[in-house]
Design a protein around this motif. Sequence first.
Motif, PDB file in Angstrom:
ATOM      1  N   ALA A 156      -2.936  31.644  96.135  1.00  0.00           N
ATOM      2  CA  ALA A 156      -4.259  31.370  95.192  1.00  0.00           C
ATOM      3  C   ALA A 156      -3.421  31.051  93.981  1.00  0.00           C
ATOM      4  O   ALA A 156      -2.995  31.997  93.211  1.00  0.00           O
ATOM      5  CB  ALA A 156      -5.081  32.325  95.423  1.00  0.00           C
ATOM      6  N   VAL A 157      -3.303  29.679  93.439  1.00  0.00           N
ATOM      7  CA  VAL A 157      -2.638  29.437  91.983  1.00  0.00           C
ATOM      8  C   VAL A 157      -3.394  29.690  90.810  1.00  0.00           C
ATOM      9  O   VAL A 157      -3.114  29.291  89.761  1.00  0.00           O
ATOM     10  CB  VAL A 157      -1.953  28.326  92.463  1.00  0.00           C
ATOM     11  CG1 VAL A 157      -0.792  28.534  93.431  1.00  0.00           C
ATOM     12  CG2 VAL A 157      -2.586  27.027  92.507  1.00  0.00           C
ATOM     13  N   LYS A 158      -4.938  29.127  91.083  1.00  0.00           N
ATOM     14  CA  LYS A 158      -5.876  28.963  89.910  1.00  0.00           C
ATOM     15  C   LYS A 158      -6.903  29.746  90.035  1.00  0.00           C
ATOM     16  O   LYS A 158      -7.706  29.852  91.412  1.00  0.00           O
ATOM     17  CB  LYS A 158      -5.827  27.440  89.632  1.00  0.00           C
ATOM     18  CG  LYS A 158      -4.970  26.711  89.302  1.00  0.00           C
ATOM     19  CD  LYS A 158      -5.267  25.239  88.889  1.00  0.00           C
ATOM     20  CE  LYS A 158      -4.089  24.487  88.685  1.00  0.00           C
ATOM     21  NZ  LYS A 158      -4.299  22.884  88.456  1.00  0.00           N
ATOM     22  N   LEU A 159      -7.698  30.362  89.080  1.00  0.00           N
ATOM     23  CA  LEU A 159      -8.853  30.945  89.190  1.00  0.00           C
ATOM     24  C   LEU A 159      -9.806  30.908  88.039  1.00  0.00           C
ATOM     25  O   LEU A 159      -9.143  30.897  86.820  1.00  0.00           O
ATOM     26  CB  LEU A 159      -8.633  32.648  89.471  1.00  0.00           C
ATOM     27  CG  LEU A 159      -9.903  33.425  89.685  1.00  0.00           C
ATOM     28  CD1 LEU A 159     -10.597  33.005  91.030  1.00  0.00           C
ATOM     29  CD2 LEU A 159      -9.289  34.794  89.669  1.00  0.00           C
ATOM     30  N   ALA A 160     -10.988  30.595  87.951  1.00  0.00           N
ATOM     31  CA  ALA A 160     -11.807  30.371  87.023  1.00  0.00           C
ATOM     32  C   ALA A 160     -13.286  30.778  87.007  1.00  0.00           C
ATOM     33  O   ALA A 160     -13.669  30.805  88.146  1.00  0.00           O
ATOM     34  CB  ALA A 160     -11.937  28.830  86.523  1.00  0.00           C
ATOM     35  N   PHE A 161     -13.783  31.722  85.848  1.00  0.00           N
ATOM     36  CA  PHE A 161     -14.982  32.209  86.213  1.00  0.00           C
ATOM     37  C   PHE A 161     -15.306  32.435  84.849  1.00  0.00           C
ATOM     38  O   PHE A 161     -14.736  32.548  83.740  1.00  0.00           O
ATOM     39  CB  PHE A 161     -14.901  33.320  86.826  1.00  0.00           C
ATOM     40  CG  PHE A 161     -14.085  34.310  86.557  1.00  0.00           C
ATOM     41  CD1 PHE A 161     -14.165  35.391  85.405  1.00  0.00           C
ATOM     42  CD2 PHE A 161     -12.543  34.716  87.004  1.00  0.00           C
ATOM     43  CE1 PHE A 161     -13.215  36.442  85.245  1.00  0.00           C
ATOM     44  CE2 PHE A 161     -11.442  35.372  86.865  1.00  0.00           C
ATOM     45  CZ  PHE A 161     -11.949  36.434  85.791  1.00  0.00           C
ATOM     46  N   ASP A 162     -16.773  33.085  84.653  1.00  0.00           N
ATOM     47  CA  ASP A 162     -17.060  33.289  83.239  1.00  0.00           C
ATOM     48  C   ASP A 162     -17.014  34.934  83.167  1.00  0.00           C
ATOM     49  O   ASP A 162     -17.372  35.431  83.956  1.00  0.00           O
ATOM     50  CB  ASP A 162     -18.823  33.057  83.447  1.00  0.00           C
ATOM     51  CG  ASP A 162     -18.959  31.280  83.165  1.00  0.00           C
ATOM     52  OD1 ASP A 162     -18.125  30.803  82.893  1.00  0.00           O
ATOM     53  OD2 ASP A 162     -20.136  30.893  83.802  1.00  0.00           O
TER      54      ASP A 162
END
Length: 233
Positions: A202-208
Amino acid sequence: MSKRKNTTRTNPDIHVIYEDNHLLVIDKPAGVLSQEDHTGDPDVLTLCKSYLKKKYNKPGNVFLGLVHRLDRPVSGLMVLARTSKAAARLSEQVRKHAMDKTYWAMAEGMTPMEKTLVHYLEKDKNSNNVSAYKSKRGRAKEAKLSFKTIKQSAHYSLVEVDLITGRPHQIRVQFAKEGFPLWGDYRYGEPGKKGKDLGLRAVKLAFDHPTTQKRMFFEVDPPNLQPWNFFDY
């Protein structure tokens, strides 16, 4: 936000990517459980609770919410919630597919340059194996992902995968079903051959952010180990 600020100083050690009063973002090592199971082997949740308890000298139990999981052999980014409010709000983003998760996978063979995969997955609770089907059947649930090929050699393809749904073993099973099993996947690709780490990270993670609502972006590099060092990035 790719710099590693510190580690949990546990065994095994875990890199802490980001931390505030509401969140803990880590780089999970391959081979470590996300959550405690019957084996009693080290797990992310217990190790990170121990880290927070020692760092902040907290008496009693430490709250830490597991918002999403990575399979044991998978490495990479995970976010944990340090408050119940954060856990609820992040879990809601997962349910609404508002948390973006991007993986790198090392697949055997020559994958298409871009493709969207749709299968129906059914998990056998006794064996913990997942079967993939091309059409709806029984209790199988729809699984969808898209990928693009980054690099290729004569035998392997490095692909970037965007998960659209989040099913158990989804990436591993769908790529194996298409004829491109992942490097080191003994469950779905190379039965009986031990000694390789799974080629899935898992190389990228985006969230609010659960309180500020600011969009948070995180990215980690692959380690200089097989199979990630097959190609120059």
